[in-house]
Scaffold this active site. Structure first.
Site, PDB file in Angstrom:
ATOM      1  N   PRO A   9       0.553  -1.174  -0.191  1.00 17.33           N
ATOM      2  CA  PRO A   9      -0.197   0.135  -0.049  1.00 17.33           C
ATOM      3  C   PRO A   9       0.695   1.427   0.060  1.00 17.33           C
ATOM      4  O   PRO A   9       1.880   1.496   0.610  1.00 17.33           O
ATOM      5  CB  PRO A   9      -0.681  -0.038   1.243  1.00 17.33           C
ATOM      6  CG  PRO A   9      -0.260  -1.193   2.132  1.00 17.33           C
ATOM      7  CD  PRO A   9       0.497  -2.111   1.130  1.00 17.33           C
ATOM      8  N   ASN A  10       0.443   2.193  -0.831  1.00 13.98           N
ATOM      9  CA  ASN A  10       0.805   3.518  -0.835  1.00 13.98           C
ATOM     10  C   ASN A  10       2.171   3.681  -1.538  1.00 13.98           C
ATOM     11  O   ASN A  10       2.764   4.766  -2.030  1.00 13.98           O
ATOM     12  CB  ASN A  10       0.733   4.236   0.402  1.00 13.98           C
ATOM     13  CG  ASN A  10      -0.514   4.303   1.208  1.00 13.98           C
ATOM     14  OD1 ASN A  10      -1.209   4.811   0.618  1.00 13.98           O
ATOM     15  ND2 ASN A  10      -0.326   3.785   2.412  1.00 13.98           N
ATOM     16  N   ARG A  17       3.986  11.013  -1.843  1.00 14.62           N
ATOM     17  CA  ARG A  17       4.047  10.820  -0.410  1.00 14.62           C
ATOM     18  C   ARG A  17       5.339  11.101   0.295  1.00 14.62           C
ATOM     19  O   ARG A  17       6.459  10.609  -0.108  1.00 14.62           O
ATOM     20  CB  ARG A  17       3.462   9.263  -0.201  1.00 14.62           C
ATOM     21  CG  ARG A  17       4.641   8.281  -0.155  1.00 14.62           C
ATOM     22  CD  ARG A  17       4.228   6.932  -0.029  1.00 14.62           C
ATOM     23  NE  ARG A  17       4.005   6.520   1.387  1.00 14.62           N
ATOM     24  CZ  ARG A  17       4.288   5.202   2.072  1.00 14.62           C
ATOM     25  NH1 ARG A  17       4.537   4.286   1.260  1.00 14.62           N
ATOM     26  NH2 ARG A  17       4.110   5.246   3.269  1.00 14.62           N
ATOM     27  N   TYR A  22      10.762   9.111   1.470  1.00 13.06           N
ATOM     28  CA  TYR A  22      10.866   8.048   0.336  1.00 13.06           C
ATOM     29  C   TYR A  22      11.241   8.865  -0.967  1.00 13.06           C
ATOM     30  O   TYR A  22      11.535   8.040  -2.096  1.00 13.06           O
ATOM     31  CB  TYR A  22       9.108   7.681   0.010  1.00 13.06           C
ATOM     32  CG  TYR A  22       8.820   6.839   1.503  1.00 13.06           C
ATOM     33  CD1 TYR A  22       9.177   5.755   1.795  1.00 13.06           C
ATOM     34  CD2 TYR A  22       7.787   7.603   1.990  1.00 13.06           C
ATOM     35  CE1 TYR A  22       8.565   5.136   2.898  1.00 13.06           C
ATOM     36  CE2 TYR A  22       7.115   6.805   3.110  1.00 13.06           C
ATOM     37  CZ  TYR A  22       7.644   5.716   3.431  1.00 13.06           C
ATOM     38  OH  TYR A  22       7.273   5.056   4.784  1.00 13.06           O
ATOM     39  N   ASN A  73       8.163  -5.428  -0.935  1.00 19.30           N
ATOM     40  CA  ASN A  73       8.138  -4.332  -0.103  1.00 19.30           C
ATOM     41  C   ASN A  73       6.604  -4.418   0.427  1.00 19.30           C
ATOM     42  O   ASN A  73       5.647  -3.718  -0.423  1.00 19.30           O
ATOM     43  CB  ASN A  73       8.486  -2.990  -0.736  1.00 19.30           C
ATOM     44  CG  ASN A  73       8.495  -1.844   0.406  1.00 19.30           C
ATOM     45  OD1 ASN A  73       7.858  -2.259   1.522  1.00 19.30           O
ATOM     46  ND2 ASN A  73       8.939  -0.789   0.026  1.00 19.30           N
ATOM     47  N   ALA A  76       3.137  -0.875   4.748  1.00 19.40           N
ATOM     48  CA  ALA A  76       2.465  -0.832   6.175  1.00 19.40           C
ATOM     49  C   ALA A  76       2.308  -2.208   6.328  1.00 19.40           C
ATOM     50  O   ALA A  76       2.257  -2.688   7.605  1.00 19.40           O
ATOM     51  CB  ALA A  76       1.414  -0.115   6.251  1.00 19.40           C
ATOM     52  N   GLU A  97      12.992  -9.151   1.513  1.00 20.44           N
ATOM     53  CA  GLU A  97      12.290  -8.118   1.815  1.00 20.44           C
ATOM     54  C   GLU A  97      13.030  -6.906   1.521  1.00 20.44           C
ATOM     55  O   GLU A  97      14.386  -6.694   1.688  1.00 20.44           O
ATOM     56  CB  GLU A  97      11.957  -8.080   3.265  1.00 20.44           C
ATOM     57  CG  GLU A  97      11.203  -6.996   4.015  1.00 20.44           C
ATOM     58  CD  GLU A  97      11.091  -7.389   5.469  1.00 20.44           C
ATOM     59  OE1 GLU A  97      12.117  -8.193   6.041  1.00 20.44           O
ATOM     60  OE2 GLU A  97      10.302  -6.553   6.130  1.00 20.44           O
ATOM     61  N   HIS A  99      12.767  -2.190   2.130  1.00 20.41           N
ATOM     62  CA  HIS A  99      12.265  -1.062   2.537  1.00 20.41           C
ATOM     63  C   HIS A  99      12.909   0.053   2.052  1.00 20.41           C
ATOM     64  O   HIS A  99      14.086   0.094   2.125  1.00 20.41           O
ATOM     65  CB  HIS A  99      12.087  -1.200   4.226  1.00 20.41           C
ATOM     66  CG  HIS A  99      11.231  -2.051   4.549  1.00 20.41           C
ATOM     67  ND1 HIS A  99       9.874  -2.241   4.361  1.00 20.41           N
ATOM     68  CD2 HIS A  99      11.473  -3.235   5.224  1.00 20.41           C
ATOM     69  CE1 HIS A  99       9.502  -3.424   4.850  1.00 20.41           C
ATOM     70  NE2 HIS A  99      10.447  -4.099   5.351  1.00 20.41           N
ATOM     71  N   ARG A 106      12.910   4.242  12.752  1.00 19.22           N
ATOM     72  CA  ARG A 106      11.631   4.961  12.733  1.00 19.22           C
ATOM     73  C   ARG A 106      10.901   4.653  14.073  1.00 19.22           C
ATOM     74  O   ARG A 106      11.330   4.061  14.904  1.00 19.22           O
ATOM     75  CB  ARG A 106      10.879   4.662  11.407  1.00 19.22           C
ATOM     76  CG  ARG A 106      11.759   5.254  10.231  1.00 19.22           C
ATOM     77  CD  ARG A 106      11.039   5.100   8.926  1.00 19.22           C
ATOM     78  NE  ARG A 106       9.594   5.999   8.797  1.00 19.22           N
ATOM     79  CZ  ARG A 106       8.773   5.784   7.845  1.00 19.22           C
ATOM     80  NH1 ARG A 106       9.207   4.865   6.955  1.00 19.22           N
ATOM     81  NH2 ARG A 106       7.785   6.387   7.975  1.00 19.22           N
TER      82      ARG A 106
HETATM   83  C1  DQA Z   1       8.001   0.994   3.811  1.00 21.70           C
HETATM   84  C2  DQA Z   1       8.246   1.010   5.488  1.00 21.70           C
HETATM   85  C3  DQA Z   1       6.739   0.923   5.858  1.00 21.70           C
HETATM   86  O1  DQA Z   1       6.874   1.196   7.398  1.00 21.70           O
HETATM   87  C4  DQA Z   1       5.752   2.063   5.414  1.00 21.70           C
HETATM   88  O2  DQA Z   1       4.520   1.597   6.111  1.00 21.70           O
HETATM   89  C5  DQA Z   1       5.730   1.994   4.030  1.00 21.70           C
HETATM   90  C6  DQA Z   1       7.056   1.847   3.375  1.00 21.70           C
HETATM   91  C7  DQA Z   1       9.384   1.552   3.017  1.00 21.70           C
HETATM   92  O3  DQA Z   1       9.572   1.112   1.846  1.00 21.70           O
HETATM   93  O4  DQA Z   1      10.262   2.155   3.680  1.00 21.70           O
HETATM   94  O5  DQA Z   1       4.717   2.098   3.295  1.00 21.70           O
HETATM   95  O6  DQA Z   1       7.976  -0.362   3.628  1.00 21.70           O
END
Ligand code: DQA
Length: 146
Positions: A9-10, A17, A22, A73, A76, A97, A99, A106
């Protein structure tokens, strides 16, 4: 070698965002970056992005028997989804994985990764380059497995 890159998501909102966290590059430019790298290496790559947990579970299940590796990735859902963890375990496709941000630096609620428990490696805080490192890792991991 055939890999699937899954984003949660997002991630489709990259560029808009929280650019301080990011960056200002878009999801389309992320896809281009990974595609270009894979092309150079002769790797077949597919992309999937969804804001829905069940859709991500469905996509992981559909990858069974089709893909050699997954880069994921879960965004959330990293911190909440046992369903994504179970799906990765169910297909047992080697997964890495990623991020974009340094999640370890964080908030407390980001310190748990469920999906990460089913992954052979994690990259965080490297920006988009983390995805390239993940593909590189899968290349050597899968070569060793053969
Ligand atoms: C994320 C880190 C997550 O905590 C966050 O909710 C994201 C992006 C990252 O790529 O840094 O949406 O996965």
């Amino acid at each position: 070698m055939k890999i699937l890159v899954i984003n949660g998501p997002n991630i489709n909102m990259l560029g808009i965002r929280e650019p301080g966290i990011y960056g200002s590059e878009t999801y389309a430019s992320l896809v281009n970056l990974i595609s270009d790298y894979c092309k150079g290496e002769g790797i077949e790559v597919d992309f999937f992005q969804s804001n829905h947990e069940g859709a991500i579970v469905d996509r992981i299940q559909k990858a069974y028997g089709v893909f050699d590796g997954i880069v994921i990735n879960p965004a959330a859902y990293t911190h909440t989804s046992v369903a994504i963890l179970d799906a990765l375990k169910a297909v047992s496709i080697p997964a890495v994985e990623v991020h974009i941000s340094a999640v370890n630096e964080r908030e407390d609620f980001r310190q748990i990764s469920y999906a990460g428990k089913a992954c052979v490696k994690t990259y965080m805080g490297l920006g988009f380059n983390g995805y390239i490192e993940a593909v590189k890792f899968l290349e050597s991991y899968l070569a060793k497995k053969k």
